[in-house]
Design a protein around this motif. Structure first.
Motif, mmCIF file in Angstrom:
data_model
loop_
_atom_site.group_PDB
_atom_site.id
_atom_site.type_symbol
_atom_site.label_atom_id
_atom_site.label_comp_id
_atom_site.label_asym_id
_atom_site.label_seq_id
_atom_site.Cartn_x
_atom_site.Cartn_y
_atom_site.Cartn_z
ATOM 1 N N PHE A 113 0.706 -1.132 0.101
ATOM 2 C CA PHE A 113 -0.049 0.017 -0.075
ATOM 3 C C PHE A 113 0.842 1.295 -0.139
ATOM 4 N N LYS A 114 0.553 2.202 -0.815
ATOM 5 C CA LYS A 114 1.338 3.333 -1.003
ATOM 6 C C LYS A 114 1.042 4.454 0.140
ATOM 7 N N PRO A 115 1.977 4.770 1.034
ATOM 8 C CA PRO A 115 1.558 5.655 1.876
ATOM 9 C C PRO A 115 0.976 6.692 1.509
ATOM 10 N N GLN A 116 -0.124 7.608 2.283
ATOM 11 C CA GLN A 116 -0.748 8.495 1.776
ATOM 12 C C GLN A 116 -0.282 9.719 2.718
ATOM 13 N N SER A 117 0.260 10.887 2.197
ATOM 14 C CA SER A 117 0.776 11.921 2.694
ATOM 15 C C SER A 117 -0.304 12.702 3.142
ATOM 16 N N TYR A 118 0.003 13.568 4.143
ATOM 17 C CA TYR A 118 -1.291 14.388 4.854
ATOM 18 C C TYR A 118 -0.733 15.808 4.220
ATOM 19 N N HIS A 119 -1.944 16.135 3.594
ATOM 20 C CA HIS A 119 -1.946 17.688 3.233
ATOM 21 C C HIS A 119 -2.934 18.482 3.815
#
Length: 131
Positions: A113-119
């Motif tokens: 799973f690709k890490p999701q970045s926080y925006h």
């Protein structure tokens, strides 16, 4: 000498008057046992992307619990466990399998799973109301 004897008798009296099991239930209080409550529930998870497939169904009349659960095994078979449990017969389970086990010579890439970045959302700055 008399005071030593009196102190000794008081200490013995205190030791004998203390309860022997201070963590057990109090003997003068009645115990309360709840009546059995019937229930029923089920759930299931099927995530094709992660390869997860399992679920459970269970019901009880307050005395006997009946149910089953299934899980998709890594070799491609589906395992089902059907069970009955009560205070007299204990836990009795029957295990069955659906499908045929497969063992490929080559495996595909692992599921990642690709890490999701926080925006964070941009902060709101109201426009001044004066000119």
């Amino acid at each position: 000498m008399f005071t030593k004897g009196a102190v000794f008798l008081v200490m013995v009296g205190l030791a004998l008057s203390a309860p022997s099991d201070s963590y057990g239930p109090a003997k003068h209080q009645p115990t309360y046992k709840e009546e059995p409550t019937p229930y029923q529930y089920n759930y299931g998870v099927n995530d094709a992307y992660a390869g997860t497939d399992f679920g459970q169904t269970e019901e009880s009349d307050g005395k006997t619990v009946k149910g089953s659960y299934t899980v998709q095994l890594p070799d491609g078979r589906k395992q089902t466990v059907t069970y009955v449990a009560d205070h007299y017969g204990g836990y009795q389970a029957e295990v069955s399998y659906y499908g045929e086990a497969q063992y490929p010579h080559e495996y595909g890439p692992p599921i990642t799973f690709k890490p999701q970045s926080y925006h964070p959302a941009p902060s709101y700055a109201p426009a001044p109301s004066y000119h």
